[in-house]
Scaffold this active site. Sequence first.
Site, PDB file in Angstrom:
ATOM      1  N   CYS A 308      51.870  22.363 -84.351  1.00  0.00           N
ATOM      2  CA  CYS A 308      50.856  23.377 -84.042  1.00  0.00           C
ATOM      3  C   CYS A 308      50.468  23.352 -82.571  1.00  0.00           C
ATOM      4  O   CYS A 308      50.306  22.281 -81.992  1.00  0.00           O
ATOM      5  CB  CYS A 308      49.574  23.106 -84.820  1.00  0.00           C
ATOM      6  SG  CYS A 308      49.799  23.097 -86.574  1.00  0.00           S
ATOM      7  N   ARG A 389      60.189  23.666 -87.475  1.00  0.00           N
ATOM      8  CA  ARG A 389      59.493  24.567 -86.559  1.00  0.00           C
ATOM      9  C   ARG A 389      58.204  25.082 -87.182  1.00  0.00           C
ATOM     10  O   ARG A 389      58.087  25.209 -88.405  1.00  0.00           O
ATOM     11  CB  ARG A 389      60.391  25.747 -86.177  1.00  0.00           C
ATOM     12  CG  ARG A 389      60.698  26.696 -87.312  1.00  0.00           C
ATOM     13  CD  ARG A 389      61.616  27.822 -86.863  1.00  0.00           C
ATOM     14  NE  ARG A 389      61.885  28.776 -87.915  1.00  0.00           N
ATOM     15  CZ  ARG A 389      62.806  29.728 -87.833  1.00  0.00           C
ATOM     16  NH1 ARG A 389      63.548  29.844 -86.751  1.00  0.00           N
ATOM     17  NH2 ARG A 389      62.986  30.569 -88.827  1.00  0.00           N
ATOM     18  N   GLY A 390      57.238  25.389 -86.324  1.00  0.00           N
ATOM     19  CA  GLY A 390      55.978  25.969 -86.786  1.00  0.00           C
ATOM     20  C   GLY A 390      56.211  27.386 -87.262  1.00  0.00           C
ATOM     21  O   GLY A 390      57.087  28.082 -86.749  1.00  0.00           O
ATOM     22  N   MET A 391      55.415  27.814 -88.244  1.00  0.00           N
ATOM     23  CA  MET A 391      55.545  29.201 -88.718  1.00  0.00           C
ATOM     24  C   MET A 391      54.984  30.176 -87.688  1.00  0.00           C
ATOM     25  O   MET A 391      55.214  31.381 -87.778  1.00  0.00           O
ATOM     26  CB  MET A 391      54.838  29.367 -90.068  1.00  0.00           C
ATOM     27  CG  MET A 391      55.525  28.613 -91.189  1.00  0.00           C
ATOM     28  SD  MET A 391      57.241  29.102 -91.398  1.00  0.00           S
ATOM     29  CE  MET A 391      57.018  30.672 -92.221  1.00  0.00           C
ATOM     30  N   ARG A 407      50.756  35.610 -90.333  1.00  0.00           N
ATOM     31  CA  ARG A 407      49.924  34.403 -90.480  1.00  0.00           C
ATOM     32  C   ARG A 407      49.026  34.248 -89.239  1.00  0.00           C
ATOM     33  O   ARG A 407      47.905  33.782 -89.313  1.00  0.00           O
ATOM     34  CB  ARG A 407      50.826  33.180 -90.637  1.00  0.00           C
ATOM     35  CG  ARG A 407      50.078  31.908 -90.987  1.00  0.00           C
ATOM     36  CD  ARG A 407      51.030  30.743 -91.236  1.00  0.00           C
ATOM     37  NE  ARG A 407      50.447  29.734 -92.082  1.00  0.00           N
ATOM     38  CZ  ARG A 407      49.821  28.657 -91.639  1.00  0.00           C
ATOM     39  NH1 ARG A 407      49.686  28.426 -90.360  1.00  0.00           N
ATOM     40  NH2 ARG A 407      49.309  27.780 -92.494  1.00  0.00           N
ATOM     41  N   GLU A 424      51.838  30.192 -81.707  1.00  0.00           N
ATOM     42  CA  GLU A 424      50.877  29.095 -81.891  1.00  0.00           C
ATOM     43  C   GLU A 424      51.589  27.903 -82.523  1.00  0.00           C
ATOM     44  O   GLU A 424      50.990  27.124 -83.267  1.00  0.00           O
ATOM     45  CB  GLU A 424      49.688  29.558 -82.751  1.00  0.00           C
ATOM     46  CG  GLU A 424      48.798  30.527 -82.011  1.00  0.00           C
ATOM     47  CD  GLU A 424      47.504  30.874 -82.724  1.00  0.00           C
ATOM     48  OE1 GLU A 424      46.998  30.056 -83.523  1.00  0.00           O
ATOM     49  OE2 GLU A 424      46.994  31.985 -82.472  1.00  0.00           O
TER      50      GLU A 424
HETATM   51  P1  XMP Z   1      52.460  18.667 -90.322  1.00  0.00           P
HETATM   52  O1  XMP Z   1      51.600  17.851 -89.401  1.00  0.00           O
HETATM   53  O2  XMP Z   1      52.567  18.054 -91.686  1.00  0.00           O
HETATM   54  O3  XMP Z   1      51.687  20.043 -90.484  1.00  0.00           O
HETATM   55  O4  XMP Z   1      53.793  18.942 -89.716  1.00  0.00           O
HETATM   56  C1  XMP Z   1      52.138  21.084 -91.296  1.00  0.00           C
HETATM   57  C2  XMP Z   1      51.104  22.193 -91.365  1.00  0.00           C
HETATM   58  O5  XMP Z   1      50.964  22.835 -90.075  1.00  0.00           O
HETATM   59  C3  XMP Z   1      50.553  24.192 -90.259  1.00  0.00           C
HETATM   60  N1  XMP Z   1      51.443  25.025 -89.461  1.00  0.00           N
HETATM   61  C4  XMP Z   1      51.126  25.507 -88.245  1.00  0.00           C
HETATM   62  N2  XMP Z   1      49.983  25.436 -87.534  1.00  0.00           N
HETATM   63  N3  XMP Z   1      51.024  26.645 -85.800  1.00  0.00           N
HETATM   64  C5  XMP Z   1      49.935  26.028 -86.302  1.00  0.00           C
HETATM   65  O6  XMP Z   1      48.886  25.988 -85.625  1.00  0.00           O
HETATM   66  C6  XMP Z   1      52.205  26.768 -86.473  1.00  0.00           C
HETATM   67  O7  XMP Z   1      53.172  27.328 -85.980  1.00  0.00           O
HETATM   68  C7  XMP Z   1      52.255  26.167 -87.768  1.00  0.00           C
HETATM   69  N4  XMP Z   1      53.220  26.122 -88.708  1.00  0.00           N
HETATM   70  C8  XMP Z   1      52.691  25.401 -89.737  1.00  0.00           C
HETATM   71  C9  XMP Z   1      50.636  24.492 -91.734  1.00  0.00           C
HETATM   72  O8  XMP Z   1      49.330  24.480 -92.246  1.00  0.00           O
HETATM   73  C10 XMP Z   1      51.482  23.344 -92.264  1.00  0.00           C
HETATM   74  O9  XMP Z   1      51.244  23.079 -93.621  1.00  0.00           O
END
Ligand code: XMP
Length: 497
Positions: A308, A389-391, A407, A424
């Site tokens: 994130c 990767r982040g969503m 999202r 993000e």
């Molecule tokens: P971890 O620390 O387990 O976190 O890798 C997974 C959680 O992160 C959230 N998530 C995001 N938050 N930008 C964000 O700010 C992103 O691109 C993103 N992608 C996922 C989500 O809640 C997930 O379960």
Amino acid sequence: MSNYMDKLTKAEDTYTFDDFLIKPGLSSIEPKDVTLETKVSTNYDLNVPIISSAMDTVTESDMAIALARQGGLGVIHRNLTVEDEVNEVKKVKFANELAITDVITISPDETVEDAQEIMDVEGISGLPVVNSEDIVVGIISRRDIKPLRGKNLNRKVSEAMTHNVVTIAESSDTDTALDLAYENKVERLPVVSEDNKIVGIVTMKDILERKKYPSSVRDSQGRYLVAAACGPFDMDRAMALSDAGADIIAIDSAHGHKTDIIESVGNMKKNVDSDILLGNIATGKAAEDILKADIDGIKVGIGPGSICTTRIVAGVGVPQLSAISSVADVAEDSGVPVIADGGLRYSGDVAKALAVGANVVMIGSLLAGTTESPGEMTIRNGRKYKQYRGMGSLGAMTGGVGAGKDRYFQNSGSNMNSSKLVPEGIEGVVPYKGKVSQIVYQLMGGLKSSMGYVGAKSIKEMHEKAELVHITSNGISESHPHDITITNESPNYHPRQ
Ligand code: XMP
């Protein structure tokens, strides 16, 4: 007179995992004595407090099946068309039914050729033969058809079928099913109601698998539990997922504390059979407000995740331990479970999340890079890696159906140029970690150990008994291995990067 200074001097102190340790207490509990059962939503319990992130590099059907077998739950991501997400849900639901309820049957008056065609098309090896009242009168399998090959296949099923069918009563358990199948050397047992009508069929493979995973979590029909992500305004997707059998729908938004989301999800709740989790939020006030939507679980976490960048890009968020505890304080009275989403790096973090009121943790990075996570393995400098990767990363927002865009509230125009997106999240790789079952084993081993130190034999007792101590950065340095060069990798510890 303005009060900008107050914004600083009166700001809350907030904390995250590394700021606290759980205090050891008088205990008579051994790690082996603890139970990890917990509520994930109003109507569903898990046997371990772990659910996987709804991310396109974490959860599709393979991950969801692997977690359900271990007693946890997978949340299928939504960077897919409705049809593809529904298919992933169905794959989980059909993965291991003790009784296949939509059983395909044939009438004794149809032909052997018809039977063979049905078996070929459906990819099954036998069909119960039922009369017009749905009463089982025989079973026809490839074994019955084989001797007829090359001869007239137009004869009636009743002439080729096995008449002596071993059936099993609807109320039977797996042991009875297994004994019957062994005794009679049969692969498939039609399941019948009290009045002998067919209600399903069980296969030997299903029975054995069920015995192999005693902690697995299942619905009332014996199928694995599964959750699926859905946007807060996507009623069509929610209804399709509910119809496909998703037990839980996880509303996926970076900021669930929004009036239009609360209203839309309240409405959705009235139209679907699935339980609904709503998030993400990070304050007690948000919990109070979203509970008005009659939801079944709350997801907590704004910006703690490993991928994130919300806190950096938007400057917004609440350190995760404070976020969890403030939401749990509000949610506990309502009986709605709290899911601590993101930021967990070690099993000790799971224990701390539960200690401050979470019922379940949601995990991305620790489950990414497993055999069951989507994506190809790559090799870098001789080591295996998988993408994570982040969503809200550029890749996720421009790939798949671009679910990340909505999202993160960036859906203005479907043809939005990628240079106009404000990510993000980031994209990267994590080391390949092997099977999900091993990760869950280590995480739950650490949690059980923690509960042993606290003297808590259940997660409820962990909520009640666990006390925390506030530590300094020196405390953190002391906590991690120090003054040594690590030579052998440990399955549950990796130095922080
Ligand atoms: P971890 O620390 O387990 O976190 O890798 C997974 C959680 O992160 C959230 N998530 C995001 N938050 N930008 C964000 O700010 C992103 O691109 C993103 N992608 C996922 C989500 O809640 C997930 O379960």
